[in-house]
Each structure stands twice: as C-alpha cells, then as structure tokens.
Design an enzyme around this catalytic site. Structure first.
Site, mmCIF file in Angstrom:
data_model
loop_
_atom_site.group_PDB
_atom_site.id
_atom_site.type_symbol
_atom_site.label_atom_id
_atom_site.label_comp_id
_atom_site.label_asym_id
_atom_site.label_seq_id
_atom_site.Cartn_x
_atom_site.Cartn_y
_atom_site.Cartn_z
ATOM 1 N N TYR A 107 0.921 -1.308 -0.014
ATOM 2 C CA TYR A 107 -0.137 -0.028 0.032
ATOM 3 C C TYR A 107 0.921 1.418 0.010
ATOM 4 O O TYR A 107 1.890 1.192 0.762
ATOM 5 C CB TYR A 107 -0.913 -0.029 1.019
ATOM 6 C CG TYR A 107 -1.896 1.257 0.837
ATOM 7 C CD1 TYR A 107 -2.928 1.079 0.293
ATOM 8 C CD2 TYR A 107 -1.578 2.388 1.553
ATOM 9 C CE1 TYR A 107 -3.849 2.132 -0.117
ATOM 10 C CE2 TYR A 107 -2.541 3.393 1.281
ATOM 11 C CZ TYR A 107 -3.656 3.367 0.500
ATOM 12 O OH TYR A 107 -4.346 4.453 0.258
ATOM 13 N N TRP A 109 1.708 5.114 -2.467
ATOM 14 C CA TRP A 109 1.333 5.708 -3.930
ATOM 15 C C TRP A 109 2.332 5.266 -4.823
ATOM 16 O O TRP A 109 2.238 5.809 -6.015
ATOM 17 C CB TRP A 109 1.192 7.137 -3.540
ATOM 18 C CG TRP A 109 -0.300 7.449 -3.356
ATOM 19 C CD1 TRP A 109 -1.120 6.946 -2.538
ATOM 20 C CD2 TRP A 109 -1.087 8.384 -4.114
ATOM 21 N NE1 TRP A 109 -2.150 7.291 -2.300
ATOM 22 C CE2 TRP A 109 -2.471 8.515 -3.205
ATOM 23 C CE3 TRP A 109 -0.917 9.468 -4.837
ATOM 24 C CZ2 TRP A 109 -3.441 9.427 -3.572
ATOM 25 C CZ3 TRP A 109 -1.873 10.435 -5.408
ATOM 26 C CH2 TRP A 109 -3.223 10.349 -4.767
HETATM 27 N N1 LIG Z 1 -0.401 17.940 -1.068
HETATM 28 C C1 LIG Z 1 -1.019 16.729 -0.879
HETATM 29 N N2 LIG Z 1 -2.304 16.557 -1.322
HETATM 30 C C2 LIG Z 1 -2.850 15.282 -1.132
HETATM 31 C C3 LIG Z 1 -1.989 14.247 -0.374
HETATM 32 C C4 LIG Z 1 -0.931 14.680 0.140
HETATM 33 O O1 LIG Z 1 -0.115 13.825 0.948
HETATM 34 N N3 LIG Z 1 -0.299 16.068 -0.067
HETATM 35 N N4 LIG Z 1 -2.712 13.031 -0.251
HETATM 36 C C5 LIG Z 1 -3.734 12.831 -1.136
HETATM 37 C C6 LIG Z 1 -4.574 11.573 -0.530
HETATM 38 S S1 LIG Z 1 -3.619 10.029 -0.690
HETATM 39 C C7 LIG Z 1 -5.704 11.800 0.027
HETATM 40 S S2 LIG Z 1 -6.621 10.271 0.581
HETATM 41 C C8 LIG Z 1 -6.310 12.920 0.072
HETATM 42 C C9 LIG Z 1 -6.847 13.107 1.373
HETATM 43 O O2 LIG Z 1 -8.053 14.149 1.242
HETATM 44 P P1 LIG Z 1 -8.670 14.655 2.555
HETATM 45 O O3 LIG Z 1 -8.908 13.489 3.578
HETATM 46 O O4 LIG Z 1 -9.908 15.451 2.314
HETATM 47 O O5 LIG Z 1 -7.511 15.384 3.262
HETATM 48 P P2 LIG Z 1 -7.072 15.837 4.821
HETATM 49 O O6 LIG Z 1 -6.067 16.956 4.531
HETATM 50 O O7 LIG Z 1 -6.631 14.932 5.644
HETATM 51 O O8 LIG Z 1 -8.440 16.648 5.480
HETATM 52 C C10 LIG Z 1 -9.172 17.612 5.011
HETATM 53 C C11 LIG Z 1 -9.478 18.648 5.895
HETATM 54 O O9 LIG Z 1 -10.974 17.958 6.569
HETATM 55 C C12 LIG Z 1 -10.682 18.621 7.670
HETATM 56 N N5 LIG Z 1 -10.944 17.868 8.912
HETATM 57 C C13 LIG Z 1 -10.352 16.915 9.594
HETATM 58 N N6 LIG Z 1 -11.204 16.470 10.316
HETATM 59 C C14 LIG Z 1 -12.296 16.944 10.461
HETATM 60 C C15 LIG Z 1 -13.664 16.528 10.992
HETATM 61 O O10 LIG Z 1 -13.667 15.770 12.203
HETATM 62 N N7 LIG Z 1 -14.644 17.291 10.819
HETATM 63 C C16 LIG Z 1 -14.668 18.061 9.850
HETATM 64 N N8 LIG Z 1 -15.779 18.977 9.490
HETATM 65 N N9 LIG Z 1 -13.504 18.530 9.146
HETATM 66 C C17 LIG Z 1 -12.564 17.685 9.514
HETATM 67 C C18 LIG Z 1 -9.656 19.452 8.176
HETATM 68 O O11 LIG Z 1 -10.101 20.920 7.840
HETATM 69 C C19 LIG Z 1 -8.755 19.086 7.082
HETATM 70 O O12 LIG Z 1 -7.921 20.197 6.477
HETATM 71 O O13 LIG Z 1 -5.133 14.135 -0.242
HETATM 72 C C20 LIG Z 1 -4.572 13.613 -1.419
HETATM 73 N N10 LIG Z 1 -3.793 14.843 -1.786
HETATM 74 N N1 LIG Z 2 -2.129 10.050 10.691
HETATM 75 C C1 LIG Z 2 -2.529 9.870 9.512
HETATM 76 N N2 LIG Z 2 -2.164 8.936 8.631
HETATM 77 C C2 LIG Z 2 -2.473 8.739 7.514
HETATM 78 C C3 LIG Z 2 -3.370 9.533 6.929
HETATM 79 C C4 LIG Z 2 -3.984 10.669 7.453
HETATM 80 O O1 LIG Z 2 -4.696 11.332 7.178
HETATM 81 N N3 LIG Z 2 -3.525 10.656 8.886
HETATM 82 N N4 LIG Z 2 -3.459 9.163 5.461
HETATM 83 C C5 LIG Z 2 -3.572 8.029 5.035
HETATM 84 C C6 LIG Z 2 -3.564 8.005 3.519
HETATM 85 S S1 LIG Z 2 -5.143 8.572 2.816
HETATM 86 C C7 LIG Z 2 -2.581 7.490 2.821
HETATM 87 S S2 LIG Z 2 -2.795 7.297 1.064
HETATM 88 C C8 LIG Z 2 -1.475 6.979 3.379
HETATM 89 C C9 LIG Z 2 -0.212 7.234 2.388
HETATM 90 O O2 LIG Z 2 0.560 6.128 2.265
HETATM 91 P P1 LIG Z 2 2.238 6.074 2.249
HETATM 92 O O3 LIG Z 2 2.450 4.644 1.881
HETATM 93 O O4 LIG Z 2 2.878 6.868 3.200
HETATM 94 O O5 LIG Z 2 2.560 7.044 0.715
HETATM 95 P P2 LIG Z 2 3.904 7.307 0.085
HETATM 96 O O6 LIG Z 2 4.562 8.107 0.994
HETATM 97 O O7 LIG Z 2 3.418 8.017 -1.168
HETATM 98 O O8 LIG Z 2 4.710 5.993 -0.148
HETATM 99 C C10 LIG Z 2 5.370 5.743 -1.426
HETATM 100 C C11 LIG Z 2 6.610 5.008 -1.101
HETATM 101 O O9 LIG Z 2 7.037 4.516 -2.291
HETATM 102 C C12 LIG Z 2 8.460 4.910 -2.857
HETATM 103 N N5 LIG Z 2 8.555 4.717 -4.178
HETATM 104 C C13 LIG Z 2 8.031 5.689 -5.175
HETATM 105 N N6 LIG Z 2 8.180 5.435 -6.444
HETATM 106 C C14 LIG Z 2 8.647 3.967 -6.244
HETATM 107 C C15 LIG Z 2 9.091 3.053 -7.314
HETATM 108 O O10 LIG Z 2 8.922 3.505 -8.554
HETATM 109 N N7 LIG Z 2 9.521 1.904 -6.902
HETATM 110 C C16 LIG Z 2 9.633 1.561 -5.664
HETATM 111 N N8 LIG Z 2 10.074 0.502 -5.120
HETATM 112 N N9 LIG Z 2 9.327 2.584 -4.614
HETATM 113 C C17 LIG Z 2 8.901 3.776 -4.793
HETATM 114 C C18 LIG Z 2 8.596 6.180 -2.134
HETATM 115 O O11 LIG Z 2 10.031 6.493 -2.232
HETATM 116 C C19 LIG Z 2 7.813 6.102 -0.814
HETATM 117 O O12 LIG Z 2 8.663 5.696 0.302
HETATM 118 O O13 LIG Z 2 -1.241 7.493 4.626
HETATM 119 C C20 LIG Z 2 -2.266 7.357 5.220
HETATM 120 N N10 LIG Z 2 -1.916 7.640 6.754
HETATM 121 MO MO LIG Z 3 -4.993 8.249 0.641
#
Ligand SMILES: Nc1nc2c(c(=O)[nH]1)N[C@H]1C(S)=C(S)[C@@H](COP(=O)(O)OP(=O)(O)OC[C@H]3O[C@@H](n4cnc5c(=O)[nH]c(N)nc54)[C@H](O)[C@@H]3O)O[C@H]1N2
Ligand SMILES: Nc1nc2c(c(=O)[nH]1)N[C@H]1C(S)=C(S)[C@@H](COP(=O)(O)OP(=O)(O)OC[C@H]3O[C@@H](n4cnc5c(=O)[nH]c(N)nc54)[C@H](O)[C@@H]3O)O[C@H]1N2
Ligand SMILES: [Mo]
Length: 770
Positions: A107, A109
């Site tokens: 898991y 990205w």
């Molecule tokens: N730059 C950047 N963009 C990303 C990512 C990243 O790592 N970096 N990750 C991507 C991924 S994998 C995902 S899944 C999406 C996630 O997208 P989201 O889940 O929507 O993103 P978050 O930034 O965790 O939260 C968005 C907002 O939800 C609000 N929030 C948090 N808890 C609560 C609550 O209990 N109630 C209410 N009303 N609001 C709340 C906060 O204001 C927060 O700023 O983003 C994607 N976009």
């Molecule tokens: N507390 C908290 N935890 C969260 C979240 C949150 O809102 N709050 N959000 C969750 C969500 S929505 C997500 S999506 C996850 C994110 O999940 P993470 O697993 O943290 O995602 P990335 O940091 O994108 O990890 C990608 C990894 O793959 C490696 N990589 C990139 N390209 C390649 C390639 O071509 N080959 C190989 N072998 N490796 C590569 C990069 O170096 C990096 O280490 O985190 C979750 N965790």
């Molecule tokens: Mo995510």
C-alpha cells in the site's frame, strides 16, 4: 521534440541540455504545483545505491534475528547475491508454509507512470509466483469504499461523476463544505494531475456569487478569493451536526417527500430515529449543539438557508478516516436526499471536492494503459489498515462487510512502493509486530524507515530514470514520460528486479510474457486504443504519441451532473443497490447485525473525542491532515518540504488559548503525547484553528529515538500517536483522525534533526557465492 515527465502532482517540462536537465512547470496547466520542481534536486540524496542485506542475515542466514531490524548495519552486496538470497527466502517460505504466508504489501502511492507502477509490478510478480495475501480498500477511503456501494454507488463511479465546476458556477447558490475543499490536496491525483482546476473552479464560483460555508475545526482549506463563513466544529461530530440540520428541515416541513418516495428507500425508519420516537431523544439542534459545539441557532439558520437555496453539500475524505467514519457519509446522502436536489444542476452532494484534482472534471473516462496484475489463488486478504492485527493475531477472525474472515500467519513481507512506517497508525505497535516476521524484502528508492527496517533492500529507480506513460482516469492529458537522467548508483527498475527474481523462481515467462520494458510500454498504449475508442477518444499511433509527448483527451463542452440520469429515469437508470434506489435504510447492512454500523445513519460516539472521558486526560483533538508541500512521505527530504518545517520539525498548530494555557509560543519545541506514544514538533500558534484542536500534518519520516525500544519520534510523525482500530466491523477502515493528545513544552536541548540519516552501511562488496 517536446519532453515531459509526469507525477502524481502534475506534469513538468524537461528543459536544458540532456546532460544538465532542468524541470519547469507545464505551460498548459493553469495552476501547476511547485512540488515537482524540487524533484531533481532531491533525487540523488538519501538514495539506496546498491543492494543491501542486514548483517545478521549475512552471518547467520535467512530469518536471523528479526528483532535487530533497524539496529543491525546493512552490508552492501552485489545484485546476484541479493537476488539469490531473496529468491531463496521466497521459495523456502512457499515450500514450508504455503503462499498464504506471504504478504504482498505495497500500500502506498509509489510513482505515477502506468507501467513502472511499483504496486502493480509487485502484485503481478507475486501472482506469477503463485499468489499472496493481498489487501482490499484504501487508507484514503476505508469506510466510504465499503459503505457507498450499498447505499448509492461505488466511490470510483461517484468520484468520476462529480458535478462539474462550471455547472456549479452557474447553478449553485450555497456550497456547504464539511472539512473544506482543500486545494492543497488537489495538487495531487493518482496517476497524474495535468490540469489543476480546483482553485480556479472555486474562484469562479465565488465570482458568480456562490456563498460558501466551511464547517471545520480549521479555517483553512476553502480559499475562494472572497470572504466565506467559518463554522467551528468539534472533530468527528459532523454526523450530529447533520442530524441537527435534518431535524430542522423536517420540522419546517421542507423535506422533499416526493423525492424521498420516488428515489429513496427507508426514509421512515430513519425518520423514527431523527424524531426520537423510539429512543426518546429528538435529534434537534440543541441535542446536536451539545455534541458538535455549534450553537443551535447557527444550525437552525443554516438549515433554513440550505432549504431555500440550490445547495451543494461536500464532505472531505478526512471525516470518514475516523472511528465510525461510515456515519457522516451515510448522513450526507440522507441530508441531501431530504433536500431533494440530488441529480439537479449544482445541487446534491459531493464526496471529496478538493480531496484530489479529479472531482469536478469532465474529461472522458476510459481504462487507459494499465499493467495487468494477474490472478491470486490465495483467498486470504485483509482490509488494508488491519496490517498490525494480521501480524499480531494469526488464526483470529475478523468481521468485514458482512462476513467472517481469518488472519493467516505471515512469514514473509514483500513491500514496493509504499511506506507503512509513514502511513499506518500506532507505529510502536506496528514495529513490535513487524519484528516478529522472519523475512522482510523491500524495493525502495530512498532510505525511508521502511527500507531501514528490511532484511534485503533492492535499490529502485525513480520516474526520472526510466521511460513510462502518464495517465489517470478523467485527467486531461496522456503523457509520454521520457527518461530524464541515468539511474542513481546501481538502481534498477522494479520490473527488472522482479524479472530477475521470477527467473530464479521459474516463472519469468508468466511475469514478462516475453516483453521487455519498452515493448510493454508500447503494448499497454496500443492495448488502450480500443478502450479509448469506445469512449469516443481517438488515440494516435504509439510513434506519434511518443514524438508529440502528449495527447489532449479533452472534449470541449462536456460536463457532469452527478446522478442526473438516475433522476431523469430511476427505472431505466436504476442504481446498483439492492432496491435500485438511494438507501436511507439498508436492509442488507442491517442484516449484518453490526452495532457499530446499523441500518441507517446514526450518531455513534467515537472511541475518543472531545466529549469523551478520555478528554479529561488528553484534552486536545489531533487532526493529522495531508501535507501541503509533498505527497505523504515522498520528497520529505526535498528543499521545498524542508522549508515548510520549523527548526527541522513538523509544525504543530495550536490555538492561542491552548498555547497560553501551556506557556507556548511559536517556535517552541513541544512534546505531542498520549498513552500510545509521543513525538517532538515545533509549535505554531494560530487562531485559524478551533480551541482544543491541534494540527500536525502527516509526511515526516518516522525517526525514532532508538530502533530497539521506541519511545518517541524526533521529526513529528503523528502516527506514533494515532489509534490503530477499524472504523467499524463493516469496513475496518483506518481511524487516523480520531486521536486525543496533550502538548507540553520541551525543556532543555532537543535532539538534532537537521537531516535524516543513512543507516550504518558496511561498504565492502559481497559477491554471489556461486
Ligand atoms: N499535497 C498533498 N495532497 C494530497 C495528499 C498529500 O499527501 N499531499 N494526499 C492525497 C491523498 S492520498 C488523499 S486520501 C487525499 C485526502 O484528502 P482529505 O482526507 O480530504 O484531506 P485531509 O488533508 O486529511 O483533510 C481535509 C480537511 O478535513 C478537515 N477535517 C479533519 N477532520 C475533520 C472533522 O472531523 N470534521 C470536519 N468537518 N472536518 C475535518 C480538516 O479541515 C482538513 O483540512 O489528499 C490527497 N492530496
Ligand atoms: N495520521 C494519518 N495517517 C495517514 C493519513 C492521515 O490522514 N492521517 N492518510 C493515509 C492515506 S489517505 C494514505 S494514501 C497513506 C499514504 O501512504 P504512504 O505509503 O505513506 O505513501 P507514500 O509516502 O506515497 O509512499 C510511497 C513510497 O514509495 C516509494 N516509491 C515511489 N516510487 C517508487 C517506485 O517506483 N518503486 C519503488 N520500489 N518505490 C517507490 C517512495 O519513496 C515512498 O517511500 O497514508 C495514510 N496515513
Ligand atoms: Mo490516500
């Protein structure tokens, strides 16, 4: 000849000479993201340069001393040595314990190109070798992915059919956002984000006179260029607030009875609950206010405005990444159904405008170039966030979506393209479980914590070091991603690593089908031409595509209105739910008998929240949202990401009232702590955050005080604090946003964190014995 590279955060133009390339923003993108501009600079630092094996394995053999992971130095070895050893570990595990003893992790990205997609590559390889224990669903949308198909439609369908920005500019009057529309998140889209439309979409709506309300614990994340209303809400209580709104709409007789009758099933069951006919508790605004902290008069006033306007209600994904996270999603559908505007232009609901770039785009949807992953003949799986339970509790059963399943015993983990020590909750618990698994193999580019905790690390190339195709469903451009620089050190493509292992395991032909990387890239492109045609898109020949560097997939004049077809003819365009309608009550979910997810939306107290007993001890709710200057943990060591930190640590945002009570000022080093663990961060005092709420974005690489018995994290990784529990028995989604903590000033000299460190590496080349 134009040259481009594509990432999850956008397309970049490759400028400069071939031996001194420079990345520039994509000139066709109205709002390019800066994240990629620091990619080249970061690509050579902290790299895994040569295959490495943990010292105990070299000296004592496969499976030796797993508790020394992170402590043992690594020994640099040559490729054949590492590949032979990994192949032996795999084949020995399969012959002694069976294929269900292998967890094909991954898991995360990985990178954007569609062929060198690490997760697809590793799954294809493990399937070629016979199968593996897989994961289902995602961290992003754990609760929603399981819930929504029962009551409306699968999340992927809904995401691709969000009502377009232009339609909302024209028709929406009131936009109510639970958790904002985070343009910082919409920099990103899995597979590609070639035309960033969210900031422009919001600004156009504001200019057209749409009024915005942000219901959120923080003010940020609804930048429209104009003033908007901010309603502060306690985290994790959105369901109660929505119930209060629903009560007012019902009390005023403004619920759309015809819509509820014709397009929905089960409203009466929900109505009984709403009015408190059975439990004696009407879910009125006073009741809601006591839970969510929003004054009852504010709830009443908003309900009136919602009933009087063309209203779009949006929920962020964060609100379902929480304990009982199914409920706000079920409730937003229920509330929008009561307003009766679903399927009308500019009304209804959105499930994540701003969570990624794609919501609100209207480019054609078709299956682009995708590497087939093959079939697994292992039945066992886990909901993705149950990884620690899997490792800790072999043989125990768990509930998921109406069925009982059993955790198998895992003897080998293979991970490529993700970082569990960034993304998973309760990291101290994960480390303990991880150190019980005999074998861990990892392909990584950088010395992330996941690489540091492996037995064998294979150095992987980055996107910049290989050819590929950039494509994402409903994104505007397909991109010919040409190699920009030569691989760093001895790095190889994941495809080459798996091909070499497949050869050793006797399944090379199944894995490669006789194609090399460039033949695969051409094959995947040509294979998608037919599917594109079915969506009325004509793709040029591969040669033309590669020469041009991109294909523009946009069709002028296209737009979406979510569930418009269903509204026009609910008999012909039935939903794929048991009743064919929106399920305000679901017989099927009710039949599962889960107290933590009954047959209709309800307010259920999360395990810890500001209204709970636990808040006496840990009085602050931690929101760990997505980082602005990187994608998760990727590029955390880049200059852009480092510049967002303060004193080398992540920023812990805190309200002035809470800061004064703790004697804190901006710039102070602080402990963030609870009974699960603690980390260091740097305080930033801001009134853009509600009282009793703190924010620590994700993204810092886990950097513990010591790897043997972890006490704290030095850089500010919130997952040492978050609870590792499923959102409910229905989905078992991750509950990262349900987390209480306290914050305390750090006294004395804090540990130095100016840079991440390499592990100890013994640089004496080991060659293959035979
Ligand atoms: N730059 C950047 N963009 C990303 C990512 C990243 O790592 N970096 N990750 C991507 C991924 S994998 C995902 S899944 C999406 C996630 O997208 P989201 O889940 O929507 O993103 P978050 O930034 O965790 O939260 C968005 C907002 O939800 C609000 N929030 C948090 N808890 C609560 C609550 O209990 N109630 C209410 N009303 N609001 C709340 C906060 O204001 C927060 O700023 O983003 C994607 N976009
Ligand atoms: N507390 C908290 N935890 C969260 C979240 C949150 O809102 N709050 N959000 C969750 C969500 S929505 C997500 S999506 C996850 C994110 O999940 P993470 O697993 O943290 O995602 P990335 O940091 O994108 O990890 C990608 C990894 O793959 C490696 N990589 C990139 N390209 C390649 C390639 O071509 N080959 C190989 N072998 N490796 C590569 C990069 O170096 C990096 O280490 O985190 C979750 N965790
Ligand atoms: Mo995510």
């Amino acid at each position: 000849m134009a040259r481009f590279t594509s990432t999850h955060w956008g397309v970049y133009e490759v400028l400069g000479d071939a031996d001194d390339p420079v990345l520039g923003p994509f000139r066709r993108d109205p709002d390019p993201s800066p994240i990629g501009l620091s990619m080249l600079e970061a690509s050579t630092r902290l790299r895994v340069e040569q295959p490495c094996v943990r010292k105990s394995w070299i000296e004592q053999g496969i499976g030796a001393s797993p508790h020394l992971r992170g402590v043992d130095p690594f020994v640099q070895v040559d490729w054949d040595y590492a590949l032979d050893l990994a192949a032996q570990a795999l084949s020995r595990t399969i012959s002694q314990h069976g294929k269900q003893a292998i967890f094909g992790g991954s898991y995360g990205w990985s990178s954007a190109g569609r062929f060198h997609h690490a997760q697809s590559q590793i799954h294809r390889f493990l399937n070629a070798a016979g199968g593996y224990v897989r994961h289902v669903d995602s961290y992003s949308l754990g609760a929603a992915r399981v819930l929504m198909p029962h009551i409306v439609a699968p999340m992927d369908d809904l995401m691709a059919r969000h009502t377009s920005w232009d339609v909302m500019s024209e028709h929406t009057e009131l936009f109510v956002a639970f958790g904002g529309v985070p343009a910082k998140n919409a920099q990103v889209n899995p597979g590609g984000a070639s035309e960033h439309l969210v900031s422009g979409g919001l600004a156009n709506m504001a200019r057209a006179g749409v009024r915005f309300v942000n219901i959120s614990p923080m003010r940020a994340n609804l930048e429209t260029g104009k003033a908007f209303e901010w309603i502060k809400i306690r985290p994790n209580t959105d369901t109660a607030m929505m119930l209060g709104l629903a009560f007012c709409i019902h009390a005023a007789g403004r619920h759309d009875k015809d819509f509820l009758q014709r397009y929905c099933t089960g409203f009466e069951r929900f109505e009984t609950y709403l009015l408190g006919n059975q439990d004696g508790q009407p879910k009125d605004p006073r009741w809601a206010s006591a839970i969510c902290g929003v004054p009852a008069t504010v709830i009443e006033d908003l309900a009136t405005r919602m009933a009087n306007s063309r209203t779009m209600i949006n929920v962020s994904w964060a609100i379902q990444r929480a304990h009982r996270g199914e409920q706000p999603y079920w409730m937003v559908v229920t509330l929008a159904a009561m307003l009766g505007q679903i399927g009308l232009p500019g009304g209804g609901f959105g499930v994540g405008y701003g969570a990624m770039n794609m919501m609100g785009m209207a480019n054609p949807k078709f299956g682009g170039p995708t590497l087939p992953q093959g079939q697994s003949n292992v039945r066992e799986f886990i909901p993705v966030a149950r990884i620690t339970d899997l490792l800790e509790k072999p043989g125990e059963s768990f509930q998921y979506n109406g069925s009982t399943h059993t955790y198998p015993k895992i003897e080998l983990i293979y991970w490529a393209g993700g970082n569990p020590f960034h993304h998973h909750q309760d990291l101290r618990r994960l480390i303990g479980a991880w150190k019980k698994v005999p074998s861990v193999l990892v392909n990584e580019q950088f010395w992330t914590p996941n690489a540091k905790l492996a037995d064998i690390v294979f150095p992987a190339t980055t996107t910049l070091e290989r050819d590929d195709i950039g494509f994402s469903s409903v994104d505007r451009y397909m991109i010919a991603m040409r190699k920009v620089i030569e691989p760093c050190g001895q790095a190889r493509d994941d495809f080459d690593i798996f091909r070499a292992l497949a050869r050793r395991l006797g399944c090379e032909q199944i894995f490669t089908e006789g194609r090399d990387a460039s033949q695969w890239i051409r094959f995947l492109y040509e294979d998608s031409i037919v599917r594109a045609k079915a969506a009325n898109v004509t793709l040029p020949s591969f040669e033309t595509f590669w020469e041009q560097g991109l294909v523009d997939l946009a069709k002028p004049g296209q737009y979406n209105i979510m569930l418009e077809d269903f509204r026009k003819d609910p008999d012909v365009n039935r939903l794929n739910t048991p009743s064919g309608k929106l399920e305000i009550f679901s017989e099927r979910i009710a039949s599962f008998g889960y107290e933590d997810c009954p047959g209709h939306a309800v307010w259920l107290e999360p395990v810890e929240w500001l209204g709970s007993e636990t808040a006496r001890r840990w009085p602050l709710h931690l929101v760990s949202d997505q980082p602005k200057a990187k994608l998760h943990s990727q590029l955390d060591h880049s200059k852009l990401s480092q510049a967002t930190k303060l004193n080398g640590r992540e920023r812990l945002e805190i309200n002035p009232v809470d800061a004064i009570a703790r004697g804190l000022e901006t710039g102070d080093t602080v402990w963030v702590m609870n009974e699960r663990g603690k980390c260091l961060a740097t305080a930033v005092v801001t009134d853009e955050l509600a009282e009793s709420v703190v924010k620590l974005s994700t993204g810092a690489w886990f950097d513990p005080d010591n790897w043997m018995s972890v006490e704290y994290d030095k850089h500010g990784n919130p997952n040492i604090l978050t609870p590792d529990i499923g959102s409910s028995q229905l989905s078992q989604g991750c509950s990262a946003h349900t987390c209480l903590v306290d914050v305390q000033k750090f006294e004395g000299e804090p540990p130095d964190v100016t840079a991440y460190r390499l592990p100890d590496i013994i640089r004496q080349a080991m060659v293959a014995p035979g």
